[in-house]
Design a protein around this motif. Structure first.
Motif, PDB file in Angstrom:
ATOM      1  N   ILE A 190       7.242  81.498  70.562  1.00 30.30           N
ATOM      2  CA  ILE A 190       7.671  80.664  69.434  1.00 30.30           C
ATOM      3  C   ILE A 190       7.347  79.200  69.723  1.00 30.30           C
ATOM      4  N   PRO A 191       6.226  78.698  69.197  1.00 30.22           N
ATOM      5  CA  PRO A 191       5.943  77.275  69.352  1.00 30.22           C
ATOM      6  C   PRO A 191       6.788  76.433  68.391  1.00 30.22           C
ATOM      7  N   VAL A 192       7.496  75.473  68.937  1.00 31.07           N
ATOM      8  CA  VAL A 192       8.301  74.557  68.120  1.00 31.07           C
ATOM      9  C   VAL A 192       7.572  73.220  68.068  1.00 31.07           C
ATOM     10  N   ASN A 193       6.989  72.933  66.907  1.00 28.15           N
ATOM     11  CA  ASN A 193       6.309  71.665  66.677  1.00 28.15           C
ATOM     12  C   ASN A 193       7.263  70.680  66.020  1.00 28.15           C
ATOM     13  N   PHE A 194       7.082  69.416  66.319  1.00 28.24           N
ATOM     14  CA  PHE A 194       7.841  68.358  65.656  1.00 28.24           C
ATOM     15  C   PHE A 194       6.838  67.489  64.902  1.00 28.24           C
ATOM     16  N   LEU A 195       7.081  67.293  63.610  1.00 31.90           N
ATOM     17  CA  LEU A 195       6.097  66.641  62.753  1.00 31.90           C
ATOM     18  C   LEU A 195       5.589  65.328  63.331  1.00 31.90           C
ATOM     19  N   HIS A 196       4.273  65.283  63.519  1.00 32.52           N
ATOM     20  CA  HIS A 196       3.576  64.050  63.846  1.00 32.52           C
ATOM     21  C   HIS A 196       2.870  63.652  62.561  1.00 32.52           C
ATOM     22  N   ALA A 197       3.557  62.841  61.751  1.00 36.53           N
ATOM     23  CA  ALA A 197       3.042  62.501  60.427  1.00 36.53           C
ATOM     24  C   ALA A 197       1.724  61.747  60.544  1.00 36.53           C
ATOM     25  N   ILE A 198       0.711  62.259  59.871  1.00 34.74           N
ATOM     26  CA  ILE A 198      -0.634  61.692  59.972  1.00 34.74           C
ATOM     27  C   ILE A 198      -0.969  60.956  58.685  1.00 34.74           C
ATOM     28  N   GLY A 238       3.199  70.655  69.339  1.00 32.71           N
ATOM     29  CA  GLY A 238       2.725  69.392  68.781  1.00 32.71           C
ATOM     30  C   GLY A 238       3.833  68.441  68.412  1.00 32.71           C
ATOM     31  N   GLY A 239       3.597  67.164  68.638  1.00 34.61           N
ATOM     32  CA  GLY A 239       4.547  66.127  68.276  1.00 34.61           C
ATOM     33  C   GLY A 239       5.610  65.847  69.312  1.00 34.61           C
ATOM     34  N   ARG A 240       5.579  66.541  70.457  1.00 36.88           N
ATOM     35  CA  ARG A 240       6.639  66.316  71.452  1.00 36.88           C
ATOM     36  C   ARG A 240       6.563  64.910  72.019  1.00 36.88           C
ATOM     37  N   GLU A 241       5.347  64.389  72.170  1.00 41.80           N
ATOM     38  CA  GLU A 241       5.184  63.075  72.791  1.00 41.80           C
ATOM     39  C   GLU A 241       5.745  61.959  71.909  1.00 41.80           C
ATOM     40  N   VAL A 242       5.550  62.079  70.580  1.00 43.99           N
ATOM     41  CA  VAL A 242       5.986  61.005  69.686  1.00 43.99           C
ATOM     42  C   VAL A 242       7.415  61.191  69.201  1.00 43.99           C
ATOM     43  N   ASN A 243       7.976  62.383  69.350  1.00 46.38           N
ATOM     44  CA  ASN A 243       9.335  62.631  68.867  1.00 46.38           C
ATOM     45  C   ASN A 243      10.373  62.746  69.972  1.00 46.38           C
ATOM     46  N   LEU A 244      10.063  63.480  71.033  1.00 48.79           N
ATOM     47  CA  LEU A 244      10.988  63.547  72.173  1.00 48.79           C
ATOM     48  C   LEU A 244      10.886  62.314  73.054  1.00 48.79           C
ATOM     49  N   ARG A 245       9.694  61.738  73.091  1.00 47.52           N
ATOM     50  CA  ARG A 245       9.416  60.526  73.859  1.00 47.52           C
ATOM     51  C   ARG A 245       9.928  60.647  75.298  1.00 47.52           C
ATOM     52  N   SER A 246      10.803  59.756  75.731  1.00 47.94           N
ATOM     53  CA  SER A 246      11.242  59.753  77.132  1.00 47.94           C
ATOM     54  C   SER A 246      12.146  60.937  77.465  1.00 47.94           C
ATOM     55  N   LEU A 247      12.581  61.685  76.453  1.00 43.62           N
ATOM     56  CA  LEU A 247      13.457  62.833  76.697  1.00 43.62           C
ATOM     57  C   LEU A 247      12.680  64.149  76.810  1.00 43.62           C
ATOM     58  N   GLN A 248      11.358  64.071  76.875  1.00 41.68           N
ATOM     59  CA  GLN A 248      10.557  65.289  76.992  1.00 41.68           C
ATOM     60  C   GLN A 248      11.024  66.215  78.122  1.00 41.68           C
ATOM     61  N   LYS A 276       9.377  60.197  58.959  1.00 45.02           N
ATOM     62  CA  LYS A 276       9.846  60.117  60.345  1.00 45.02           C
ATOM     63  C   LYS A 276      11.353  60.365  60.355  1.00 45.02           C
ATOM     64  N   GLU A 277      11.723  61.621  60.268  1.00 47.01           N
ATOM     65  CA  GLU A 277      13.125  61.998  60.167  1.00 47.01           C
ATOM     66  C   GLU A 277      13.771  62.294  61.510  1.00 47.01           C
ATOM     67  N   LEU A 278      12.982  62.477  62.527  1.00 45.79           N
ATOM     68  CA  LEU A 278      13.480  63.038  63.778  1.00 45.79           C
ATOM     69  C   LEU A 278      13.858  61.972  64.794  1.00 45.79           C
ATOM     70  N   THR A 279      14.845  62.312  65.619  1.00 45.94           N
ATOM     71  CA  THR A 279      15.204  61.507  66.787  1.00 45.94           C
ATOM     72  C   THR A 279      15.052  62.389  68.019  1.00 45.94           C
ATOM     73  N   PRO A 280      14.851  61.805  69.195  1.00 46.75           N
ATOM     74  CA  PRO A 280      14.732  62.621  70.403  1.00 46.75           C
ATOM     75  C   PRO A 280      15.929  63.547  70.618  1.00 46.75           C
ATOM     76  N   LEU A 281      17.131  63.074  70.364  1.00 43.05           N
ATOM     77  CA  LEU A 281      18.316  63.897  70.589  1.00 43.05           C
ATOM     78  C   LEU A 281      18.366  65.071  69.615  1.00 43.05           C
ATOM     79  N   GLY A 338      10.906  68.692  60.833  1.00 40.24           N
ATOM     80  CA  GLY A 338      10.788  67.299  60.416  1.00 40.24           C
ATOM     81  C   GLY A 338      10.078  67.129  59.094  1.00 40.24           C
ATOM     82  N   MET A 339       9.957  68.239  58.316  1.00 42.11           N
ATOM     83  CA  MET A 339       9.249  68.184  57.041  1.00 42.11           C
ATOM     84  C   MET A 339      10.234  68.207  55.870  1.00 42.11           C
ATOM     85  N   ARG A 340      11.235  67.360  55.964  1.00 42.44           N
ATOM     86  CA  ARG A 340      12.242  67.193  54.909  1.00 42.44           C
ATOM     87  C   ARG A 340      13.076  68.455  54.676  1.00 42.44           C
TER      88      ARG A 340
END
Length: 342
Positions: free
Chosen positions: A230-238, A274-284, A247-252, A207-209
């Motif tokens: 292999i930890p897969v983080n999804f950018l939680h832009a701070i 990191g970032g699974r809660e704000v990016n995957l949201r209900s699809l976690q 904010k480039e990512l969608t849950p799908l 998610g970092m462009r």
């Protein structure tokens, strides 16, 4: 049989995913994502069944970092209002392990900010790890930055099982994220840890462009490095970081990324980080059909999902938490591999 199930069977037969197939995973039509996850789960279930590995982080040293990583609230160029402190003492590290043990966590991750550890930092971590091993028997992962060979050896002797140093992004995108160290610096640290007999852990931030090809390159690079985890983080832009507001990512799309990493690294621990809660949201929950590991609790400077929600999620999925005994058995295999294949 769907194309994704056919691809999964080929992967299980030892074939590698082609570049065009990898891109097609990331470009999978949204309407077909469940079919894609079904294929990823076939691979995940073959190697890991319905077990889930639990990990917990302790932020052992916060802020005060001279690096200029664009995603990080602890970097020298960040204006994010975070707490800063030097390496916490042994008692606090052991106290964190006690809490992890009470929550049935398998891997306790000691993470410190900074370019790399001082010898004093290594001493403090080593002393704590010895007590943690004696008292709780947890698998310990250290993440202390760029590592010297002699420091890696000392950590290994103290009982550290795994060393984490993420590549974070692709080699081509790396200069867009940080210039205070190189991509090769990161790769060499993973190799240093592995050469010392530590289980290598290395992952990414999506998610970092970056382009889709960058994501494929990340997954392939970790395959070449032979990272055990292999930890897969999804950018939680701070706010206060150069990537503020990105904010480039969608849950799908996040699900497609997890599937890609499973197809390319079929035998490895894939951890939703990191970032699974704000990016995957209900699809976690769906993410665990590709991944077999998650962090429980908070991250470094961002909060995670409430612990009880994570346990309920696993229960609702019908998944099982990997037991301490199973964790130790897997660790023995990893250590044996490190000895045989330095």
């Amino acid at each position: 049989m769907t194309k994704w199930m056919k691809l999964a069977e080929r992967v299980l037969d030892g074939e590698e995913v082609t570049t065009s197939e990898a891109i097609s995973i990331l470009e999978c039509p949204d309407d077909d994502v469940l079919l894609l996850m079904h294929g990823a789960f076939k691979i995940r279930k073959y190697y890991y069944g319905k077990k889930v590995k639990l990990n917990m982080i302790i932020n052992a040293k916060s802020g005060l970092c001279p690096e200029n990583c664009g995603y990080c609230s602890q970097s020298s160029i960040s204006t994010a209002p975070i707490e800063s402190y030097i390496m916490i003492n042994k008692d606090k590290l052991v106290e964190g392990a006690k809490r992890a043990h009470s929550l049935n966590i398998g891997t306790y991750c000691i993470v410190a900010s900074g370019r790399g550890p001082s010898n004093r930092d290594v001493d403090q971590v080593s002393e704590a790890v010895k007590e943690i091993k004696e008292s709780y028997g947890l698998k310990v992962c250290a993440c202390l930055g760029l590592l010297k060979p002699e420091q890696a050896e000392r950590l290994k002797e103290a009982g550290v099982d795994r060393y984490n140093h993420n590549i974070n992004t692709s080699e081509s995108n790396h200069p867009n994220i940080t210039t205070s160290h190189t991509y090769d610096d990161r790769v060499n640290t993973v190799k240093t840890a592995k050469s010392s007999g530590l289980s290598p852990c290395s992952g990414v931030i999506v998610g970092m462009r970056e382009t889709k090809q960058d994501v494929v390159d990340m997954a392939r690079s970790l395959k070449v490095l032979d990272a055990d985890s292999i930890p897969v983080n999804f950018l939680h832009a701070i706010d206060g970081t150069p990537l503020e507001g990105v904010k480039e990512l969608t849950p799908l799309y996040c699900l497609k990324v997890l599937a890609l990493f499973r197809f390319i690294n079929p035998t490895k621990e894939i951890r939703i980080s990191g970032g699974r809660e704000v990016n995957l949201r209900s699809l976690q929950p769906l993410g665990l059909y590709a991944a077999n590991s998650i962090f429980v609790g908070d991250y470094l400077t961002t909060t995670g999902q409430e612990e009880n929600k994570d346990y309920k999620m696993l229960l609702d999925l019908g998944f099982e938490i990997e037991s301490v005994e199973e964790m130790k058995a897997g660790l023995a295999v990893e250590n044996d591999k490190s000895v045989r294949q330095p």
